[in-house]
Write a protein that holds these residues in place. Structure first.
Motif, PDB file in Angstrom:
ATOM      1  N   ILE A 252     -19.972  12.514 -17.993  1.00 60.20           N
ATOM      2  CA  ILE A 252     -19.795  13.758 -17.530  1.00 60.20           C
ATOM      3  C   ILE A 252     -20.608  14.879 -18.506  1.00 60.20           C
ATOM      4  CG2 ILE A 252     -18.254  15.690 -16.925  1.00 60.20           C
ATOM      5  CD1 ILE A 252     -16.369  13.853 -15.710  1.00 60.20           C
ATOM      6  N   PHE A 253     -21.328  15.543 -18.234  1.00 61.12           N
ATOM      7  CA  PHE A 253     -22.003  16.438 -19.128  1.00 61.12           C
ATOM      8  C   PHE A 253     -21.997  17.909 -18.982  1.00 61.12           C
ATOM      9  CE2 PHE A 253     -25.330  15.463 -22.661  1.00 61.12           C
ATOM     10  CZ  PHE A 253     -25.352  16.967 -23.044  1.00 61.12           C
ATOM     11  N   ALA A 254     -21.489  18.886 -19.930  1.00 61.21           N
ATOM     12  CA  ALA A 254     -21.135  20.099 -19.484  1.00 61.21           C
ATOM     13  C   ALA A 254     -22.345  20.962 -20.127  1.00 61.21           C
ATOM     14  CB  ALA A 254     -19.749  20.637 -20.469  1.00 61.21           C
ATOM     15  N   VAL A 255     -22.665  21.712 -19.362  1.00 60.87           N
ATOM     16  CA  VAL A 255     -23.920  22.771 -19.606  1.00 60.87           C
ATOM     17  C   VAL A 255     -23.492  24.161 -19.471  1.00 60.87           C
ATOM     18  CG1 VAL A 255     -25.380  20.905 -19.174  1.00 60.87           C
ATOM     19  CG2 VAL A 255     -24.965  22.687 -17.533  1.00 60.87           C
ATOM     20  N   ASP A 256     -24.242  25.078 -19.982  1.00 62.68           N
ATOM     21  CA  ASP A 256     -24.188  26.422 -19.911  1.00 62.68           C
ATOM     22  C   ASP A 256     -25.130  27.044 -18.802  1.00 62.68           C
ATOM     23  OD1 ASP A 256     -22.182  26.454 -22.038  1.00 62.68           O
ATOM     24  OD2 ASP A 256     -23.854  26.642 -23.403  1.00 62.68           O
ATOM     25  N   ASN A 257     -26.145  26.295 -18.312  1.00 61.29           N
ATOM     26  CA  ASN A 257     -27.121  27.343 -17.408  1.00 61.29           C
ATOM     27  C   ASN A 257     -27.961  26.056 -16.687  1.00 61.29           C
ATOM     28  OD1 ASN A 257     -29.421  26.843 -19.181  1.00 61.29           O
ATOM     29  ND2 ASN A 257     -28.214  28.444 -20.259  1.00 61.29           N
ATOM     30  N   TRP A 258     -28.650  26.586 -15.618  1.00 63.64           N
ATOM     31  CA  TRP A 258     -29.503  25.398 -15.064  1.00 63.64           C
ATOM     32  C   TRP A 258     -30.435  24.949 -16.188  1.00 63.64           C
ATOM     33  CZ3 TRP A 258     -34.814  25.921 -14.622  1.00 63.64           C
ATOM     34  CH2 TRP A 258     -35.193  27.157 -14.739  1.00 63.64           C
ATOM     35  N   GLN A 259     -31.178  25.420 -17.013  1.00 62.56           N
ATOM     36  CA  GLN A 259     -31.933  24.948 -17.786  1.00 62.56           C
ATOM     37  C   GLN A 259     -31.270  23.850 -18.832  1.00 62.56           C
ATOM     38  OE1 GLN A 259     -35.675  27.644 -18.886  1.00 62.56           O
ATOM     39  NE2 GLN A 259     -33.643  28.810 -19.410  1.00 62.56           N
ATOM     40  N   ASP A 260     -30.214  24.215 -18.971  1.00 59.19           N
ATOM     41  CA  ASP A 260     -29.524  23.342 -19.961  1.00 59.19           C
ATOM     42  C   ASP A 260     -29.231  22.147 -19.080  1.00 59.19           C
ATOM     43  OD1 ASP A 260     -29.324  24.224 -22.329  1.00 59.19           O
ATOM     44  OD2 ASP A 260     -27.270  24.984 -22.327  1.00 59.19           O
ATOM     45  N   ALA A 261     -28.802  21.904 -17.848  1.00 55.98           N
ATOM     46  CA  ALA A 261     -28.606  21.006 -16.835  1.00 55.98           C
ATOM     47  C   ALA A 261     -29.814  19.975 -16.645  1.00 55.98           C
ATOM     48  CB  ALA A 261     -28.231  21.490 -15.357  1.00 55.98           C
ATOM     49  N   LEU A 262     -31.381  20.794 -16.735  1.00 59.21           N
ATOM     50  CA  LEU A 262     -32.413  19.989 -16.658  1.00 59.21           C
ATOM     51  C   LEU A 262     -32.733  19.400 -17.980  1.00 59.21           C
ATOM     52  CD1 LEU A 262     -35.007  22.253 -14.850  1.00 59.21           C
ATOM     53  CD2 LEU A 262     -33.573  20.166 -13.924  1.00 59.21           C
ATOM     54  N   ARG A 263     -32.380  20.109 -19.000  1.00 63.79           N
ATOM     55  CA  ARG A 263     -32.368  19.388 -20.572  1.00 63.79           C
ATOM     56  C   ARG A 263     -31.363  17.989 -20.675  1.00 63.79           C
ATOM     57  NH1 ARG A 263     -31.642  25.464 -22.449  1.00 63.79           N
ATOM     58  NH2 ARG A 263     -33.740  26.154 -22.638  1.00 63.79           N
ATOM     59  N   ALA A 264     -30.276  18.355 -20.010  1.00 60.24           N
ATOM     60  CA  ALA A 264     -29.325  17.204 -20.140  1.00 60.24           C
ATOM     61  C   ALA A 264     -29.969  15.871 -19.378  1.00 60.24           C
ATOM     62  CB  ALA A 264     -27.959  17.407 -19.785  1.00 60.24           C
ATOM     63  N   ASP A 265     -30.390  16.390 -18.095  1.00 63.48           N
ATOM     64  CA  ASP A 265     -30.986  15.277 -17.477  1.00 63.48           C
ATOM     65  C   ASP A 265     -31.944  14.450 -17.849  1.00 63.48           C
ATOM     66  OD1 ASP A 265     -30.846  14.133 -14.615  1.00 63.48           O
ATOM     67  OD2 ASP A 265     -33.060  14.572 -14.650  1.00 63.48           O
ATOM     68  N   GLN A 266     -33.019  15.221 -18.685  1.00 64.62           N
ATOM     69  CA  GLN A 266     -34.217  14.764 -19.223  1.00 64.62           C
ATOM     70  C   GLN A 266     -33.331  13.630 -20.462  1.00 64.62           C
ATOM     71  OE1 GLN A 266     -36.807  17.535 -20.614  1.00 64.62           O
ATOM     72  NE2 GLN A 266     -38.428  15.842 -21.208  1.00 64.62           N
ATOM     73  N   VAL A 267     -32.442  14.225 -21.258  1.00 63.58           N
ATOM     74  CA  VAL A 267     -32.180  13.115 -22.001  1.00 63.58           C
ATOM     75  C   VAL A 267     -31.488  11.770 -21.321  1.00 63.58           C
ATOM     76  CG1 VAL A 267     -30.217  12.661 -24.082  1.00 63.58           C
ATOM     77  CG2 VAL A 267     -31.396  14.926 -23.841  1.00 63.58           C
ATOM     78  N   GLY A 268     -30.694  12.092 -20.441  1.00 64.61           N
ATOM     79  CA  GLY A 268     -30.200  11.156 -19.571  1.00 64.61           C
ATOM     80  C   GLY A 268     -31.264   9.826 -19.075  1.00 64.61           C
ATOM     81  N   ASP A 269     -32.329  10.808 -18.722  1.00 64.28           N
ATOM     82  CA  ASP A 269     -33.301   9.766 -18.271  1.00 64.28           C
ATOM     83  C   ASP A 269     -34.151   9.128 -19.141  1.00 64.28           C
ATOM     84  OD1 ASP A 269     -33.121  11.047 -15.553  1.00 64.28           O
ATOM     85  OD2 ASP A 269     -34.718  12.313 -15.806  1.00 64.28           O
ATOM     86  N   GLU A 270     -34.232   9.419 -20.446  1.00 60.12           N
ATOM     87  CA  GLU A 270     -34.756   8.775 -21.565  1.00 60.12           C
ATOM     88  C   GLU A 270     -33.889   7.389 -21.830  1.00 60.12           C
ATOM     89  OE1 GLU A 270     -35.611  11.033 -25.130  1.00 60.12           O
ATOM     90  OE2 GLU A 270     -35.962  12.913 -23.773  1.00 60.12           O
ATOM     91  N   PHE A 271     -32.706   7.494 -21.413  1.00 58.95           N
ATOM     92  CA  PHE A 271     -31.905   6.365 -21.887  1.00 58.95           C
ATOM     93  C   PHE A 271     -31.136   5.647 -20.785  1.00 58.95           C
ATOM     94  CE2 PHE A 271     -32.375   9.141 -25.732  1.00 58.95           C
ATOM     95  CZ  PHE A 271     -32.690   8.219 -26.599  1.00 58.95           C
ATOM     96  N   GLY A 272     -31.537   5.935 -19.363  1.00 60.74           N
ATOM     97  CA  GLY A 272     -31.164   5.317 -18.463  1.00 60.74           C
ATOM     98  C   GLY A 272     -29.773   5.698 -17.910  1.00 60.74           C
TER      99      GLY A 272
END
Length: 993
Positions: A252-272
């Protein structure tokens, strides 16, 4: 045999007796209570799940669990029957993102007058960085908080997933119930999820102090944990051990805005990893990319308060973007649902959990489906947390967690009478509380009155007025055994009416005495709504979604686009074309663009199927390229360490920066977004095209060579940072050289070990520097003084690479011959000087002199305002140094393209190149020149005529939103003071503290 008792009586017995205890491993002080808590709740509307509702149903519980739920049905033998006729029973809500029972988190900060903390001060064999706390176990920290539990139960919650919200990796969550027992019995699941965020929390450690640093720390931690699991005996790291054990849990990843949501998702994608995103409430602004992320969202029900715009000038502080979000935020749940994005709901962020009910009804009024909202608070969280076999629905074998209400709380203002948790009853309001309608028509003998009721059940107030009269009298009323006693005096003088009444259908009937002591009959019938009121209700039912006064644009701020532009076929007819090629400047020439590319350049070109733009008397140029920019970034410096080569500016591209649009209006189409100059080795650059309205990822210049920012001079040795900043190495210019020497030597050794197949810990910092040594990444270096410029060129040559570009380089004129020999380009300012000591010898002829010596020369902005006028900066090369006009124009177009290795795509007007073009109304270097149209990839992103029309539309929209705010305030809405959200303009030396 069953026992039937009045609800008030049975509840009193339940509250006195406690609830049945399961078998436990600890002793019990006193006589053990062996009662099973066996109850049958009859006659209720039972909402078994969001999809199933049973009318006139019986819910039976025993030993804290549900035995059965049936429509009608006999009462089980031995069960205590509790009549719930006219009541609703729902599963208790589940808070999926809470911190109930957790220790307080004190935000870390650097105290005034204290030096930065460079290393972790956490005792033990834990992570090197205090913001990493994967070893935190919420179940070990949890203690029952009776006061907080009571507040949560009053909001309808029975279960909470709780975690300690401290740090970037926050460790595990524990699922607990809100029963009043002991910690052992309410804890129903450990390790329910791994929580992460972009917030370092209580850590006072300097690194990271930027979003890009936080993301880099996450990346390196994933790699370190993988390496640690494979290495043998080199170190013990309890944090990395814990991290590895958490990877199979929900993340579960907490973000501050929709851009942070995409940033978090990109990190997640890098590491499966597929993160569950704890969102921010602005998801409606970018539904499609968020849906493409595949993430489930935890949506807050916290909405902005109405802006108090009473003061017309204070209201000017509020942006259109803020007003738009205020209006549209309640519709976020509906928008996310309509987009098909999976989600659950949280009360996190609300000032009080009890505000949940108003918030969820507000979301429903804005278009959310009530069943979907119920699912977001029950079945959704249960499934996400892996506790759906225990809670979430009212099915056999699950915990007896349910609430009793008088109405549907999702569509009406309802009263929660009871909240049962693990079979334990908590009375919130007496079940027999009087619940009167809003208004009644009353007949007392021969007299008629109108009654008005305000407040919630259990605390309602009544006033009456004689028919045809405006005077009012307060009514005192009490309830006992189903009989209501009313008392009031109709005038200031005289006696009282005293009435006893009982329910009769929707109203009440009874008898009593009038002020003279005579017996009178009493009837109270709910007042009928007027035809206008009924029509208004019907109208609202027909159109559940609100009619917005605001526009939804991309980005959702002023001058955002309602639709993304398309690359059409466009013919510029009869323009003065600045080709930047051997053809030079072509008069009365046509340029055809098609499919995002320059298709043809010539005279009298065919216009078949093309949009024709009459460019007579106008100038057409390639788009301006800014080699050194800090726009469109949420952070600019990670200056906490001498080298932060691992951080990436691409991670913090801010697509919601209005400066993108402003610079399109100034003819800029491409910008290199550089790290600042807070340390010798900064971060990796991001090269973007100014695709206004796109997401950060969509703005990236595809296929471009990677660059990195280095820096020299006062900033990196912190001579201008104050006396407290004397702990981070280096503190001298010779120390700066040693940093470069040390890191490149280490990078070379790292590369040798990797090539040899040794067991090497993957190091993102050294990988980046190795790319420089291998000619795969290129340096742009912040510089001023000739001595340091020479030093870095000589150091690069010792390590067999070349410095690509010296930026700023205000003493470049002193070493231009050496730069040309080395092969370094110079991206400078046109005429900046004397703003600090190390630029005292800057001269405005610097650019011309470097150009004269054969140095590839350009002018950059380093400033959001200057970038809007780079065309005029180019003109200064003509003024200071008599540079040829065509060559001066290349200082801001073709030459920066060459510096960035993208001149095969942009920087000139030639068939096959990207259609990044600007149409000027005058000579492009004139102070009177205006960009009339700006194209990127053949798509028109700026049109001055349309810009003026938008300005008028924005004024009308703003006024409509302000009027709506005033109406909302008048209706009693809670308000907030006007506060602006003006953007901080970033420069090389901007630092987060």
């Amino acid at each position: 045999m069953s026992i039937r008792l009045w609800p008030a009586t049975v509840l009193a017995l339940i509250l006195c007796a406690g609830y049945a205890r399961a078998q436990v491993t600890f002793p019990y002080n006193g006589v053990y209570d062996q009662r099973e808590g066996h109850y049958a709740f009859t006659g209720a509307t039972v909402h078994v799940s969001p999809e199933q509702t049973l009318e006139d149903a019986t819910l039976t519980i025993r030993d804290g669990k549900i035995v059965s739920v049936v429509a009608g049905g006999a009462v089980n033998a031995g069960a205590v029957e509790v009549s719930m006729s006219g009541k609703h029973i729902y599963p208790s809500f589940i808070e999926v993102y809470g911190d109930y029972g957790m220790p307080e988190v004190k935000e870390g900060s650097r105290g005034r007058g204290t030096p930065p903390q460079l290393e972790s001060n956490t005792d033990g064999a834990y992570a090197w960085n205090q913001a990493l706390r994967p070893e935190t176990d919420a179940s070990a920290l949890f203690t029952i908080d009776a006061k907080a539990a009571k507040t949560l139960r009053e909001a309808g919650f029975g279960t909470v997933s709780t975690h300690h919200p401290d740090g970037i990796s926050r460790g595990t969550a524990a699922v607990v119930t809100l029963a009043e027992s002991n910690d052992n019995e309410v804890l129903i699941k450990r390790n329910a999820a791994h929580h992460l965020s972009f917030d370092k929390g209580s850590s006072g450690q300097a690194y990271p102090n930027s979003r890009m640093g936080e993301i880099a720390l996450l990346r390196q931690t994933y790699l370190d944990a993988d390496w640690y699991a494979k290495q043998r005996g080199e170190e013990t790291n309890l944090s990395l051990e814990a991290w590895s054990k958490l990877q199979d849990l929900p993340q579960i990843f907490a973000v501050d805005n929709w851009q942070d949501a995409l940033r978090a998702d990109q990190v997640g994608d890098e590491f499966g990893k597929q993160y569950v995103i704890r969102g921010s409430g602005d998801e409606y602004q970018r539904l499609q990319p968020l849906k493409a992320s595949g993430a489930t969202f935890i949506l807050p029900l916290k909405f902005p308060e109405t802006y108090d715009v009473s003061d017309p000038f204070a209201a000017d502080l509020i942006s259109v973007g803020q007003l738009r979000h205020w209006e549209r935020a309640p519709g976020n749940v509906a928008a996310v649902a309509q987009a098909g994005i999976p989600f659950v709901l949280t009360a996190d962020g609300l000032e009080k959990p009890t505000e949940l009910h108003d918030a969820m009804r507000k979301a429903i009024e804005a278009g959310a489906d009530p069943a979907t909202v119920l699912a977001g608070l029950t079945t959704g969280p249960a499934k996400l947390l892996g506790i759906d076999q225990l809670v979430g629905t009212l099915e056999k074998g699950k915990l007896a967690n349910f609430i009793v209400t008088d109405k549907d709380p999702f569509t009406e203002k309802a009263t929660i009478y009871q909240n049962w948790v693990q079979g334990q009853a908590f009375e919130l309001k007496p079940l027999q509380s009087v619940d009167l309608a809003d208004a009644y028509d009353i007949t007392l003998g021969d007299s008629k009155f109108s009654a008005n009721i305000t407040g919630d059940p259990g605390s309602q107030k009544m006033s009456v007025s004689p028919a045809g009269d405006t005077t009012t009298a307060d009514v005192t009323f009490t309830e006992s055994g189903g009989v209501i006693t009313f008392r009031f005096r109709p005038g200031k003088e005289g006696g009282y009416y005293r009435i006893n009444a009982t329910p009769d259908g929707e109203g009440y009937t009874g008898t009593g005495r009038d002020p003279e002591g005579n017996i009178v009959t009493f009837t109270a019938t709910p007042a009928k709504a007027t035809k206008a009121e009924e029509a208004k209700k019907d109208e609202k039912k027909e159109d559940e979604r609100p009619e917005y006064k605001s526009r939804l644009t991309y980005p959702n701020i002023s001058y955002g686009l309602t639709e993304m532009p398309e690359a059409g076929k466009v013919l510029f007819r009869n323009a003065t074309v600045w080709t930047n090629e051997a053809d030079g400047i072509l008069e009365n020439t046509d340029v055809l663009i098609e499919d995002g590319k320059i298709s043809r350049v010539g005279k009298d070109l065919s216009d078949r199927g093309a949009q024709v733009i009459d460019a007579t008397g106008m100038h057409l140029t390639s788009g301006i390229i800014d080699e050194h920019s800090h726009i469109a970034l949420s952070d600019v410096n990670e200056g906490t360490e001498s080298s932060t080569a691992e951080v990436r500016m691409a991670d913090v591209v801010d697509a919601v920066d209005e400066n993108i649009y402003r610079q399109l209006a100034g003819g800029v189409t491409t910008s290199q977004l550089l790290h600042g100059s807070a340390n010798p080795i900064g971060g990796q650059s991001a090269l973007i095209k100014l695709r206004w309205g796109a997401t950060p990822q969509e703005m990236m210049f595809e296929g471009a060579d990677p660059f990195i920012k280095f820096a020299l001079g006062e900033n990196v040795k912190q001579s201008n940072w104050g006396d407290m900043n004397r702990v981070r190495y280096p503190q001298t210019r010779m120390g700066v050289e040693q940093i470069f020497e040390n890191y490149f030597s280490r990078a070379a050794e790292y590369g040798r070990a990797v090539k040899a197949g040794e067991n090497v810990r993957r190091d993102l910092e050294l990988e980046t520097l190795l790319e420089i040594l291998n000619g795969e990444r290129f340096i742009t270096c912040h510089s001023y003084q000739q001595g340091e410029i020479n030093m870095l060129m000589e150091l690069a040559e010792r390590h067999d690479f070349r410095v690509n570009t010296f930026t700023h380089i205000l003493e470049g004129y002193k070493v231009a011959d050496k730069m040309a020999e080395h092969g370094a380009a110079g991206s400078t300012f046109s005429d900046w000087w004397a703003y600090k000591f190390e630029v005292n010898e800057a001269i405005p002829y610097n650019g011309a002199l470097m150009h004269e010596q054969g140095v590839l020369t350009g002018f950059n902005s380093d400033d959001a305002e200057m970038a809007r006028r780079l065309n005029q900066e180019a003109a200064k090369a003509v003024l200071f140094g008599d540079v040829n006009e065509e060559e001066a124009w290349k200082f801001v177009t073709l030459n920066p393209a060459k510096m960035l290795h993208i001149d095969d795509r942009v920087g000139s007007i030639r068939t096959g190149k990207d259609a990044d073009l600007v149409l000027w109304n005058d000579h492009p270097m004139s102070i009177y020149a205006r960009a009339e149209r700006t194209y990127v990839d053949g798509k028109e992103y700026f049109n001055r005529e349309e810009n003026e029309a938008r300005r008028t539309e924005l004024l009308a929209e703003r006024n409509a939103l302000i009027q709506a705010s005033l109406d909302d305030k008048k209706s009693g809405a809670k308000t907030q003071s006007p506060k602006g959200n003006s953007r901080r303009l970033l420069h090389c030396d901007s630092v987060n503290h």
